[in-house]
Motif scaffolding. Structure first.
Motif, PDB file in Angstrom:
ATOM      1  N   VAL A  32       0.841  -1.194   0.000  1.00 57.21           N
ATOM      2  CA  VAL A  32       0.000   0.000   0.000  1.00 57.21           C
ATOM      3  C   VAL A  32       0.879   1.248   0.000  1.00 57.21           C
ATOM      4  CG1 VAL A  32      -1.787   1.303   1.226  1.00 57.21           C
ATOM      5  CG2 VAL A  32      -1.804  -1.214   1.283  1.00 57.21           C
ATOM      6  N   LEU A  33       0.550   2.188  -0.885  1.00 58.97           N
ATOM      7  CA  LEU A  33       1.176   3.512  -0.884  1.00 58.97           C
ATOM      8  C   LEU A  33       0.107   4.517  -0.488  1.00 58.97           C
ATOM      9  CD1 LEU A  33       3.419   5.560  -1.522  1.00 58.97           C
ATOM     10  CD2 LEU A  33       2.688   5.472  -3.924  1.00 58.97           C
ATOM     11  N   GLU A  34       0.316   5.195   0.631  1.00 59.79           N
ATOM     12  CA  GLU A  34      -0.631   6.195   1.103  1.00 59.79           C
ATOM     13  C   GLU A  34       0.014   7.576   0.988  1.00 59.79           C
ATOM     14  OE1 GLU A  34      -3.337   7.369   4.999  1.00 59.79           O
ATOM     15  OE2 GLU A  34      -1.426   6.321   5.275  1.00 59.79           O
ATOM     16  N   LEU A  35      -0.610   8.442   0.230  1.00 58.28           N
ATOM     17  CA  LEU A  35      -0.120   9.804   0.039  1.00 58.28           C
ATOM     18  C   LEU A  35      -1.002  10.753   0.833  1.00 58.28           C
ATOM     19  CD1 LEU A  35       0.449   9.669  -3.837  1.00 58.28           C
ATOM     20  CD2 LEU A  35       2.052   9.072  -2.005  1.00 58.28           C
ATOM     21  N   GLY A  36      -0.450  11.325   1.895  1.00 54.68           N
ATOM     22  CA  GLY A  36      -1.207  12.167   2.809  1.00 54.68           C
ATOM     23  C   GLY A  36      -1.710  11.334   3.975  1.00 54.68           C
ATOM     24  N   ALA A  37      -0.829  11.083   4.944  1.00 57.09           N
ATOM     25  CA  ALA A  37      -1.145  10.133   6.019  1.00 57.09           C
ATOM     26  C   ALA A  37      -1.936  10.749   7.163  1.00 57.09           C
ATOM     27  CB  ALA A  37       0.145   9.509   6.557  1.00 57.09           C
ATOM     28  N   GLY A  38      -2.002  12.080   7.250  1.00 58.15           N
ATOM     29  CA  GLY A  38      -2.765  12.704   8.329  1.00 58.15           C
ATOM     30  C   GLY A  38      -2.197  12.362   9.690  1.00 58.15           C
ATOM     31  N   VAL A  39      -3.053  11.824  10.571  1.00 58.74           N
ATOM     32  CA  VAL A  39      -2.600  11.438  11.915  1.00 58.74           C
ATOM     33  C   VAL A  39      -2.292   9.948  11.992  1.00 58.74           C
ATOM     34  CG1 VAL A  39      -3.833  13.338  13.023  1.00 58.74           C
ATOM     35  CG2 VAL A  39      -4.974  11.107  12.781  1.00 58.74           C
ATOM     36  N   GLY A  40      -2.357   9.256  10.843  1.00 59.41           N
ATOM     37  CA  GLY A  40      -2.003   7.846  10.807  1.00 59.41           C
ATOM     38  C   GLY A  40      -3.150   6.885  10.996  1.00 59.41           C
ATOM     39  N   TYR A  41      -4.383   7.388  10.957  1.00 61.19           N
ATOM     40  CA  TYR A  41      -5.549   6.506  11.167  1.00 61.19           C
ATOM     41  C   TYR A  41      -5.695   5.493  10.040  1.00 61.19           C
ATOM     42  CZ  TYR A  41     -10.526   5.189  11.185  1.00 61.19           C
ATOM     43  OH  TYR A  41     -11.711   4.499  11.142  1.00 61.19           O
ATOM     44  N   VAL A  42      -5.810   5.970   8.792  1.00 59.49           N
ATOM     45  CA  VAL A  42      -5.957   5.045   7.653  1.00 59.49           C
ATOM     46  C   VAL A  42      -4.677   4.229   7.467  1.00 59.49           C
ATOM     47  CG1 VAL A  42      -6.353   4.899   5.165  1.00 59.49           C
ATOM     48  CG2 VAL A  42      -7.702   6.482   6.543  1.00 59.49           C
ATOM     49  N   THR A  43      -3.537   4.849   7.766  1.00 56.55           N
ATOM     50  CA  THR A  43      -2.264   4.134   7.726  1.00 56.55           C
ATOM     51  C   THR A  43      -2.331   2.890   8.608  1.00 56.55           C
ATOM     52  OG1 THR A  43      -1.286   6.362   7.729  1.00 56.55           O
ATOM     53  CG2 THR A  43       0.225   4.492   7.836  1.00 56.55           C
ATOM     54  N   ALA A  44      -2.831   3.062   9.809  1.00 57.78           N
ATOM     55  CA  ALA A  44      -2.927   1.947  10.753  1.00 57.78           C
ATOM     56  C   ALA A  44      -3.896   0.882  10.258  1.00 57.78           C
ATOM     57  CB  ALA A  44      -3.356   2.462  12.120  1.00 57.78           C
ATOM     58  N   LEU A  45      -5.025   1.293   9.716  1.00 56.35           N
ATOM     59  CA  LEU A  45      -5.983   0.319   9.186  1.00 56.35           C
ATOM     60  C   LEU A  45      -5.352  -0.518   8.081  1.00 56.35           C
ATOM     61  CD1 LEU A  45      -9.235   2.492   8.956  1.00 56.35           C
ATOM     62  CD2 LEU A  45      -8.787   0.636  10.572  1.00 56.35           C
ATOM     63  N   CYS A  46      -4.610   0.142   7.192  1.00 54.48           N
ATOM     64  CA  CYS A  46      -3.948  -0.582   6.100  1.00 54.48           C
ATOM     65  C   CYS A  46      -2.928  -1.572   6.655  1.00 54.48           C
ATOM     66  CB  CYS A  46      -3.263   0.397   5.158  1.00 54.48           C
ATOM     67  SG  CYS A  46      -4.385   1.441   4.203  1.00 54.48           S
ATOM     68  N   ALA A  47      -2.133  -1.120   7.619  1.00 49.95           N
ATOM     69  CA  ALA A  47      -1.102  -1.983   8.202  1.00 49.95           C
ATOM     70  C   ALA A  47      -1.712  -3.188   8.899  1.00 49.95           C
ATOM     71  CB  ALA A  47      -0.246  -1.180   9.169  1.00 49.95           C
ATOM     72  N   GLN A  48      -2.860  -3.002   9.529  1.00 44.86           N
ATOM     73  CA  GLN A  48      -3.533  -4.120  10.185  1.00 44.86           C
ATOM     74  C   GLN A  48      -4.019  -5.150   9.180  1.00 44.86           C
ATOM     75  OE1 GLN A  48      -6.616  -2.141  12.455  1.00 44.86           O
ATOM     76  NE2 GLN A  48      -5.379  -2.097  14.322  1.00 44.86           N
ATOM     77  N   ARG A  49      -4.466  -4.688   8.009  1.00 38.23           N
ATOM     78  CA  ARG A  49      -5.058  -5.592   7.031  1.00 38.23           C
ATOM     79  C   ARG A  49      -4.013  -6.328   6.203  1.00 38.23           C
ATOM     80  NH1 ARG A  49     -10.257  -5.828   6.296  1.00 38.23           N
ATOM     81  NH2 ARG A  49     -10.092  -6.532   4.126  1.00 38.23           N
ATOM     82  N   THR A  50      -2.853  -5.743   6.018  1.00 35.29           N
ATOM     83  CA  THR A  50      -1.796  -6.421   5.274  1.00 35.29           C
ATOM     84  C   THR A  50      -0.652  -6.726   6.235  1.00 35.29           C
ATOM     85  OG1 THR A  50      -0.251  -6.260   3.432  1.00 35.29           O
ATOM     86  CG2 THR A  50      -1.051  -4.170   4.311  1.00 35.29           C
ATOM     87  N   ASP A  51       0.332  -5.858   6.323  1.00 34.16           N
ATOM     88  CA  ASP A  51       1.462  -5.996   7.249  1.00 34.16           C
ATOM     89  C   ASP A  51       2.133  -4.634   7.295  1.00 34.16           C
ATOM     90  OD1 ASP A  51       4.535  -6.515   7.720  1.00 34.16           O
ATOM     91  OD2 ASP A  51       3.500  -8.309   8.454  1.00 34.16           O
ATOM     92  N   PRO A  52       2.582  -4.167   8.450  1.00 34.72           N
ATOM     93  CA  PRO A  52       3.221  -2.860   8.496  1.00 34.72           C
ATOM     94  C   PRO A  52       4.348  -2.698   7.475  1.00 34.72           C
ATOM     95  CG  PRO A  52       2.814  -3.634  10.718  1.00 34.72           C
ATOM     96  CD  PRO A  52       2.467  -4.772   9.804  1.00 34.72           C
ATOM     97  N   ALA A  53       5.108  -3.745   7.237  1.00 32.56           N
ATOM     98  CA  ALA A  53       6.221  -3.668   6.299  1.00 32.56           C
ATOM     99  C   ALA A  53       5.761  -3.448   4.862  1.00 32.56           C
ATOM    100  CB  ALA A  53       7.070  -4.938   6.378  1.00 32.56           C
ATOM    101  N   ASN A  54       4.483  -3.691   4.588  1.00 34.08           N
ATOM    102  CA  ASN A  54       3.938  -3.517   3.238  1.00 34.08           C
ATOM    103  C   ASN A  54       3.369  -2.124   2.999  1.00 34.08           C
ATOM    104  OD1 ASN A  54       4.525  -6.130   2.432  1.00 34.08           O
ATOM    105  ND2 ASN A  54       2.521  -6.935   3.079  1.00 34.08           N
ATOM    106  N   VAL A  55       3.430  -1.247   3.994  1.00 36.97           N
ATOM    107  CA  VAL A  55       2.801   0.071   3.890  1.00 36.97           C
ATOM    108  C   VAL A  55       3.875   1.161   3.844  1.00 36.97           C
ATOM    109  CG1 VAL A  55       1.217   1.716   4.960  1.00 36.97           C
ATOM    110  CG2 VAL A  55       0.760  -0.750   5.121  1.00 36.97           C
ATOM    111  N   LEU A  56       3.777   2.008   2.827  1.00 35.29           N
ATOM    112  CA  LEU A  56       4.625   3.193   2.701  1.00 35.29           C
ATOM    113  C   LEU A  56       3.714   4.406   2.767  1.00 35.29           C
ATOM    114  CD1 LEU A  56       7.282   4.677   2.084  1.00 35.29           C
ATOM    115  CD2 LEU A  56       6.864   4.255  -0.348  1.00 35.29           C
ATOM    116  N   ALA A  57       3.890   5.236   3.785  1.00 33.70           N
ATOM    117  CA  ALA A  57       3.044   6.412   3.994  1.00 33.70           C
ATOM    118  C   ALA A  57       3.877   7.675   3.818  1.00 33.70           C
ATOM    119  CB  ALA A  57       2.429   6.376   5.389  1.00 33.70           C
TER     120      ALA A  57
END
Length: 234
Positions: free
Chosen positions: A49-74
């Motif tokens: 997952v590539l997230e552009l505009g992470a804000g306070v990290g809410y959606v970032t955290a949801l993405c990391a929970q669903r895949t794996d933190p190592a798979n998320v670039l915010a």
């Protein structure tokens, strides 16, 4: 320091960071509700997952929970939010997310920077506003895509999306969800975005689209679709 829980994600914000309106949405669970819904729809186990505009990290955290933190670039341009994102990810046991400081845009020269305006309440901060300005790195979306090869791109960059669709993205893209900003550019720019996605074999996704949130999904056949997503699936 106010604390909240949304969809199982624990969030905390420093005093004075958010406006009363934002705090109200965090309290009643409506903060970034459409973006959270899109993440739930799009992100699967093993997806990058590539997230552009992470804000306070809410959606970032949801993405990391669903895949794996190592798979998320915010990516986040507002320097005030970087420690907030890191703390919220750590609070939820998701510290493996890669966090990049910068304003995502189209092609840029290495080392380029730009004036970034930090708005009151943080949600309207952008490259073209009025208010307290800081100098931030510019980050090419094409470089990010080349490096991370995302299956999902989530984008909320306050109008900077207009410059990101000049050449094809070379990645195994399955979903792209963005907030568009029609007050910042003409309808022809929105058409260019839609045409760009269509050229990459992406089609409008009515499930993730709502209001200014515009979602696209890969046009796939039954043989290569994720479970439950084949042609003709509800």
């Amino acid at each position: 320091m106010p604390e909240f829980r949304l969809n199982g994600v624990r969030l905390s914000l420093p005093q004075g960071l958010a406006t009363p309106a934002i705090l109200g949405k965090l309290a009643d669970g409506t903060y970034e509700a459409d973006e959270a819904r899109a993440a739930d729809r799009c992100v699967r186990e093993g997806f990058r997952v590539l997230e552009l505009g992470a804000g306070v990290g809410y959606v970032t955290a949801l993405c990391a929970q669903r895949t794996d933190p190592a798979n998320v670039l915010a990516v986040e341009a507002n320097p005030d939010l970087l420690p907030v994102i890191e703390a919220n990810l750590a609070r939820n046991g998701l510290s493996g997310v890669s966090l990049v400081h910068g304003a995502a845009t189209g092609p840029v020269e290495e080392g380029a920077t730009a004036r970034f305006v930090v708005s009151e309440g943080f949600t309207g901060s952008s490259l073209d506003g009025k208010g307290r300005a800081v100098e931030v790195p510019l980050v090419s979306v094409h470089d990010l895509i080349r490096a991370h090869k995302p299956h999902v791109v989530l984008m909320d960059v306050e109008g900077a999306e207009a410059d990101m669709f000049g050449r094809p993205w070379k990645c195994p893209l399955r979903f792209c969800v963005m907030e568009i900003h029609p007050k910042k550019y003409p309808p022809r720019t929105i058409k260019r975005i839609v045409d760009f996605m269509s050229a990459m074999d992406m089609t409008y996704d009515p499930v993730t689209s709502r209001g200014k949130i515009l979602g696209f999904r890969k046009v796939w056949g039954a043989a290569d679709a994720p479970e439950g997503e084949g042609e003709g699936a509800d």
